[in-house]
Design a protein around this motif. Sequence first.
Motif, PDB file in Angstrom:
ATOM      1  N   PRO A 117       0.805  -1.226   0.000  1.00  0.00           N
ATOM      2  CA  PRO A 117       0.000   0.000   0.000  1.00  0.00           C
ATOM      3  C   PRO A 117       0.833   1.269   0.000  1.00  0.00           C
ATOM      4  N   ASP A 118       2.106   1.173   0.350  1.00  0.00           N
ATOM      5  CA  ASP A 118       2.958   2.354   0.459  1.00  0.00           C
ATOM      6  C   ASP A 118       3.528   2.820  -0.870  1.00  0.00           C
ATOM      7  N   LEU A 119       3.423   2.031  -1.936  1.00  0.00           N
ATOM      8  CA  LEU A 119       4.136   2.362  -3.170  1.00  0.00           C
ATOM      9  C   LEU A 119       3.535   3.549  -3.920  1.00  0.00           C
ATOM     10  N   PHE A 120       2.209   3.612  -4.011  1.00  0.00           N
ATOM     11  CA  PHE A 120       1.558   4.616  -4.849  1.00  0.00           C
ATOM     12  C   PHE A 120       0.894   5.694  -3.992  1.00  0.00           C
ATOM     13  N   ASP A 121       1.173   6.934  -4.326  1.00  0.00           N
ATOM     14  CA  ASP A 121       0.483   8.040  -3.673  1.00  0.00           C
ATOM     15  C   ASP A 121      -0.946   8.169  -4.182  1.00  0.00           C
ATOM     16  N   ALA A 122      -1.128   7.947  -5.486  1.00  0.00           N
ATOM     17  CA  ALA A 122      -2.456   8.037  -6.091  1.00  0.00           C
ATOM     18  C   ALA A 122      -2.510   7.064  -7.253  1.00  0.00           C
ATOM     19  N   SER A 123      -3.669   6.451  -7.455  1.00  0.00           N
ATOM     20  CA  SER A 123      -3.817   5.507  -8.559  1.00  0.00           C
ATOM     21  C   SER A 123      -5.192   5.646  -9.190  1.00  0.00           C
ATOM     22  N   VAL A 124      -5.236   5.340 -10.492  1.00  0.00           N
ATOM     23  CA  VAL A 124      -6.487   5.311 -11.251  1.00  0.00           C
ATOM     24  C   VAL A 124      -6.690   3.885 -11.742  1.00  0.00           C
ATOM     25  N   ARG A 142      -3.324   7.758   1.017  1.00  0.00           N
ATOM     26  CA  ARG A 142      -3.317   7.355  -0.392  1.00  0.00           C
ATOM     27  C   ARG A 142      -4.649   7.724  -1.036  1.00  0.00           C
ATOM     28  N   LYS A 143      -4.607   7.954  -2.342  1.00  0.00           N
ATOM     29  CA  LYS A 143      -5.804   8.330  -3.085  1.00  0.00           C
ATOM     30  C   LYS A 143      -6.050   7.330  -4.201  1.00  0.00           C
ATOM     31  N   VAL A 144      -7.301   6.946  -4.393  1.00  0.00           N
ATOM     32  CA  VAL A 144      -7.667   5.973  -5.423  1.00  0.00           C
ATOM     33  C   VAL A 144      -8.899   6.480  -6.157  1.00  0.00           C
ATOM     34  N   LEU A 145      -8.823   6.478  -7.488  1.00  0.00           N
ATOM     35  CA  LEU A 145      -9.987   6.745  -8.336  1.00  0.00           C
ATOM     36  C   LEU A 145     -10.294   5.463  -9.097  1.00  0.00           C
TER      37      LEU A 145
END
Length: 199
Positions: A117-124, A142-145
Amino acid sequence: MSDYQFAVADGAAPNAPLIFLFHGTGGDEHQFFDLAAQLVPGAARIAPRGDVSENGALRYFRRAAEGVYDMDDLARRTEAMTGFIAAQIAARNPSRVLGLGYSNGANILAAVQFARPDLFDASVLMHPLIPFAPQAAVFAGRKVLITAGRRDPIAPAGATQALADYFSVNGAETQLFWHEGGHELRNEELLASRDFLAG
């Protein structure tokens, strides 16, 4: 670390954002490469090519049928992709790490996020299908769209909502964007992705 073939654009400023791009089944590393330059201007881009062939169509992991995943293969390939991504991040020291994947590409991106979970700051995640219950993880900060079609025959609306709920329950700032179509990408979700990644 797997020896993925990948497209890379390294002409970004030092410590610029870094975006990883994951194609859908039958695509390749070029599917979103140029689009990403419009979605996140100035970012470095890395697009790994799926190394599984399904009747000639490239994918990131094996499956037995639509929505029936080879879970052992998914685990192995998630570990390899996680190692690849972590090494690329360490080599660049970016200000933000972003991810964008479509369909099978969204599925491998989600699987990496479940593992790290630490790898991406934001993902689509565009039109993902996760037909299993991921383990709890900590996505605080973290942010997820997630983007999806209400009439998608491949990624049912219930599974999409369940994935959004998973990220929300585990602390991610989660957005869910629907369009009225099926599994196809539409301009409005690309615009939503651009606005999300700009934030």
